[in-house]
Design an enzyme around this catalytic site. Sequence first.
Site, PDB file in Angstrom:
ATOM      1  N   ARG A  16     -13.725  11.661   6.044  1.00 33.65           N
ATOM      2  CA  ARG A  16     -12.511  11.907   7.008  1.00 33.65           C
ATOM      3  C   ARG A  16     -11.481  12.522   6.190  1.00 33.65           C
ATOM      4  O   ARG A  16     -11.590  12.679   4.865  1.00 33.65           O
ATOM      5  CB  ARG A  16     -12.145  10.621   7.952  1.00 33.65           C
ATOM      6  CG  ARG A  16     -11.538   9.666   6.903  1.00 33.65           C
ATOM      7  CD  ARG A  16     -11.124   8.374   7.779  1.00 33.65           C
ATOM      8  NE  ARG A  16     -10.075   7.729   6.984  1.00 33.65           N
ATOM      9  CZ  ARG A  16      -9.866   6.326   7.030  1.00 33.65           C
ATOM     10  NH1 ARG A  16     -10.407   5.910   8.093  1.00 33.65           N
ATOM     11  NH2 ARG A  16      -8.879   6.049   6.388  1.00 33.65           N
ATOM     12  N   ASP A  37     -19.214   8.805   0.617  1.00 26.34           N
ATOM     13  CA  ASP A  37     -17.860   7.843   1.139  1.00 26.34           C
ATOM     14  C   ASP A  37     -18.573   6.216   1.686  1.00 26.34           C
ATOM     15  O   ASP A  37     -19.850   6.026   1.551  1.00 26.34           O
ATOM     16  CB  ASP A  37     -17.563   8.493   2.547  1.00 26.34           C
ATOM     17  CG  ASP A  37     -15.930   7.969   2.927  1.00 26.34           C
ATOM     18  OD1 ASP A  37     -15.998   6.880   3.008  1.00 26.34           O
ATOM     19  OD2 ASP A  37     -15.112   8.715   2.838  1.00 26.34           O
ATOM     20  N   ASP A  60     -19.423   3.903  -2.911  1.00 24.74           N
ATOM     21  CA  ASP A  60     -18.170   3.277  -3.099  1.00 24.74           C
ATOM     22  C   ASP A  60     -17.817   3.828  -4.725  1.00 24.74           C
ATOM     23  O   ASP A  60     -18.565   3.286  -5.517  1.00 24.74           O
ATOM     24  CB  ASP A  60     -18.500   1.693  -3.014  1.00 24.74           C
ATOM     25  CG  ASP A  60     -17.069   0.926  -3.035  1.00 24.74           C
ATOM     26  OD1 ASP A  60     -16.340   1.505  -3.816  1.00 24.74           O
ATOM     27  OD2 ASP A  60     -17.290   0.048  -2.624  1.00 24.74           O
ATOM     28  N   VAL A  61     -16.800   4.076  -4.692  1.00 26.15           N
ATOM     29  CA  VAL A  61     -16.365   4.792  -6.101  1.00 26.15           C
ATOM     30  C   VAL A  61     -16.070   3.602  -7.045  1.00 26.15           C
ATOM     31  O   VAL A  61     -15.850   4.111  -8.362  1.00 26.15           O
ATOM     32  CB  VAL A  61     -15.018   5.622  -5.834  1.00 26.15           C
ATOM     33  CG1 VAL A  61     -15.240   7.105  -4.949  1.00 26.15           C
ATOM     34  CG2 VAL A  61     -13.807   4.939  -5.334  1.00 26.15           C
ATOM     35  N   ASN A  87     -11.412  12.564  -4.793  1.00 29.02           N
ATOM     36  CA  ASN A  87     -10.605  12.237  -3.587  1.00 29.02           C
ATOM     37  C   ASN A  87     -10.388  11.006  -2.847  1.00 29.02           C
ATOM     38  O   ASN A  87      -9.444  10.589  -2.522  1.00 29.02           O
ATOM     39  CB  ASN A  87     -11.061  13.552  -2.441  1.00 29.02           C
ATOM     40  CG  ASN A  87     -10.413  13.140  -1.135  1.00 29.02           C
ATOM     41  OD1 ASN A  87      -9.218  13.600  -0.981  1.00 29.02           O
ATOM     42  ND2 ASN A  87     -10.800  12.281  -0.309  1.00 29.02           N
ATOM     43  N   TYR A 152       0.024   2.328  -5.747  1.00 23.58           N
ATOM     44  CA  TYR A 152      -0.337   3.558  -5.463  1.00 23.58           C
ATOM     45  C   TYR A 152       0.365   4.689  -6.433  1.00 23.58           C
ATOM     46  O   TYR A 152      -0.321   5.653  -7.040  1.00 23.58           O
ATOM     47  CB  TYR A 152       0.109   4.216  -3.964  1.00 23.58           C
ATOM     48  CG  TYR A 152      -0.453   5.236  -3.619  1.00 23.58           C
ATOM     49  CD1 TYR A 152      -1.738   5.739  -3.010  1.00 23.58           C
ATOM     50  CD2 TYR A 152       0.464   6.581  -3.331  1.00 23.58           C
ATOM     51  CE1 TYR A 152      -1.895   6.963  -2.645  1.00 23.58           C
ATOM     52  CE2 TYR A 152       0.151   7.678  -2.791  1.00 23.58           C
ATOM     53  CZ  TYR A 152      -1.259   7.911  -2.534  1.00 23.58           C
ATOM     54  OH  TYR A 152      -1.609   9.068  -2.097  1.00 23.58           O
ATOM     55  N   THR A 187      -3.154  12.801   8.093  1.00 24.38           N
ATOM     56  CA  THR A 187      -4.537  12.487   7.975  1.00 24.38           C
ATOM     57  C   THR A 187      -4.554  11.011   8.338  1.00 24.38           C
ATOM     58  O   THR A 187      -3.408  10.312   8.811  1.00 24.38           O
ATOM     59  CB  THR A 187      -4.847  12.432   6.479  1.00 24.38           C
ATOM     60  OG1 THR A 187      -4.470  11.458   5.769  1.00 24.38           O
ATOM     61  CG2 THR A 187      -4.891  13.788   5.768  1.00 24.38           C
TER      62      THR A 187
HETATM   63  P1  NAD Z   1      -7.911   8.935   4.512  1.00 24.62           P
HETATM   64  O1  NAD Z   1      -7.564   7.472   4.594  1.00 24.62           O
HETATM   65  O2  NAD Z   1      -7.939   9.731   5.658  1.00 24.62           O
HETATM   66  O3  NAD Z   1      -9.475   9.169   3.572  1.00 24.62           O
HETATM   67  C1  NAD Z   1      -9.682   8.380   2.489  1.00 24.62           C
HETATM   68  C2  NAD Z   1     -10.984   8.622   2.568  1.00 24.62           C
HETATM   69  O4  NAD Z   1     -11.462   7.562   1.194  1.00 24.62           O
HETATM   70  C3  NAD Z   1     -11.768   7.753   3.895  1.00 24.62           C
HETATM   71  O5  NAD Z   1     -12.712   8.389   3.978  1.00 24.62           O
HETATM   72  C4  NAD Z   1     -12.204   6.329   3.143  1.00 24.62           C
HETATM   73  O6  NAD Z   1     -13.202   5.867   3.903  1.00 24.62           O
HETATM   74  C5  NAD Z   1     -12.595   6.870   1.578  1.00 24.62           C
HETATM   75  N1  NAD Z   1     -12.560   5.756   0.822  1.00 24.62           N
HETATM   76  C6  NAD Z   1     -11.664   4.597   0.797  1.00 24.62           C
HETATM   77  N2  NAD Z   1     -11.966   3.546  -0.147  1.00 24.62           N
HETATM   78  C7  NAD Z   1     -13.099   4.253  -0.951  1.00 24.62           C
HETATM   79  C8  NAD Z   1     -14.199   3.689  -1.904  1.00 24.62           C
HETATM   80  N3  NAD Z   1     -14.116   2.639  -2.348  1.00 24.62           N
HETATM   81  N4  NAD Z   1     -15.107   4.404  -2.052  1.00 24.62           N
HETATM   82  C9  NAD Z   1     -15.565   5.756  -1.511  1.00 24.62           C
HETATM   83  N5  NAD Z   1     -14.608   6.231  -0.449  1.00 24.62           N
HETATM   84  C10 NAD Z   1     -13.398   5.309   0.095  1.00 24.62           C
HETATM   85  O7  NAD Z   1      -6.845   9.246   3.486  1.00 24.62           O
HETATM   86  P2  NAD Z   1      -6.379  10.897   3.083  1.00 24.62           P
HETATM   87  O8  NAD Z   1      -5.038  11.094   3.501  1.00 24.62           O
HETATM   88  O9  NAD Z   1      -7.459  12.031   3.502  1.00 24.62           O
HETATM   89  O10 NAD Z   1      -6.141  10.906   1.483  1.00 24.62           O
HETATM   90  C11 NAD Z   1      -7.130  11.638   0.671  1.00 24.62           C
HETATM   91  C12 NAD Z   1      -6.764  11.483  -0.786  1.00 24.62           C
HETATM   92  O11 NAD Z   1      -5.202  12.388  -0.738  1.00 24.62           O
HETATM   93  C13 NAD Z   1      -6.168  10.184  -1.253  1.00 24.62           C
HETATM   94  O12 NAD Z   1      -6.645  10.164  -2.609  1.00 24.62           O
HETATM   95  C14 NAD Z   1      -4.812  10.232  -1.099  1.00 24.62           C
HETATM   96  O13 NAD Z   1      -4.207   9.333  -2.059  1.00 24.62           O
HETATM   97  C15 NAD Z   1      -4.284  11.652  -1.244  1.00 24.62           C
HETATM   98  N6  NAD Z   1      -3.009  12.060  -0.843  1.00 24.62           N
HETATM   99  C16 NAD Z   1      -2.945  12.073   0.609  1.00 24.62           C
HETATM  100  C17 NAD Z   1      -1.567  12.391   1.341  1.00 24.62           C
HETATM  101  C18 NAD Z   1      -1.537  12.481   2.606  1.00 24.62           C
HETATM  102  O14 NAD Z   1      -0.400  12.672   2.899  1.00 24.62           O
HETATM  103  N7  NAD Z   1      -2.251  12.262   3.395  1.00 24.62           N
HETATM  104  C19 NAD Z   1      -0.718  12.633   0.258  1.00 24.62           C
HETATM  105  C20 NAD Z   1      -1.079  13.044  -1.162  1.00 24.62           C
HETATM  106  C21 NAD Z   1      -2.247  12.447  -1.583  1.00 24.62           C
END
Ligand code: NAD
Length: 246
Positions: A16, A37, A60-61, A87, A152, A187
């Site tokens: 997602r 994921d 699971d990473v 990611n 974070y 997101t």
């Molecule tokens: P999100 O929560 O929508 O998606 C994160 C995904 O990571 C999910 O599908 C979740 O199931 C998966 N995940 C969580 N723990 C996991 C694990 N242990 N193993 C495998 N998968 C796992 O978040 P997003 O906003 O899409 O964020 C994605 C990346 O972008 C992240 O690293 C986040 O820090 C980074 N980011 C997001 C934003 C933002 O504003 N959304 C800004 C800067 C950076």
Amino acid sequence: MNRLTDKVALISGAARGLGAEFARELAAEGACVVIGDVLDEDGSQLAEDIGPSARFVHLDVRNYDEWSGAVKEAEREFGRLDILVNNAGVVRSAPIDEHTLDDWNLVIDINLTGSFHGIRAAATALKASGRGSIINISSDAGLQGYGGITGYNASKFGLRGLTKSAAIDLGPYNVRVNTVHPGLISTPLLQGMKFPQDHVALHRMGEMSEIAKLVVFLASDESSFSTGAEFVADGGESAGLAHAAS
Ligand code: NAD
């Protein structure tokens, strides 16, 4: 739409949010994609939606063996691996004196150690590719401090160091390693919260596609001389305080 023809990508946390957008965009540019994921249902559905060029693997990473399995799946199904997008990420919020050790460990394990596992598990396949690209998704929180998200913040700064060191080790094999630093993007991570963006030069949050296009550039041979570098797409948030919106 063929900037990634003949390339195979593995993306963590791709069921997602941004990861799913990366999977859709990389596939649209001709890549085969392995979606990793912990959200099995969402990930399988996304792979089905994308079609024959996509597979889902439970990943699971935090688990190195599952990373190895995901790399093997890419090689078995598509014959190679060229692109790794680290990611998967989580955020836990609390002022530092209330930030629990459990939350700290969770965030570091997933955001930073998870990416370390991914690079180690994929390194042999990426070296064999001869044109590998690793893209580590950091954040504006990897460039500057924010209150209330200590773990974070530390994990996203840590990714920059991991990236630069890996870039130096893998450079001789033409494997490039870079970070992407998104600003606030709408997101599921933000769970529908509204954040005023008056302090940001462009005065708005970003769209997922605006980050995906940067990931495609870094995954493709168009970025062939870029490694160990930081790529920022944050509407100007890290540039400094913006004028108030008129
Ligand atoms: P999100 O929560 O929508 O998606 C994160 C995904 O990571 C999910 O599908 C979740 O199931 C998966 N995940 C969580 N723990 C996991 C694990 N242990 N193993 C495998 N998968 C796992 O978040 P997003 O906003 O899409 O964020 C994605 C990346 O972008 C992240 O690293 C986040 O820090 C980074 N980011 C997001 C934003 C933002 O504003 N959304 C800004 C800067 C950076």
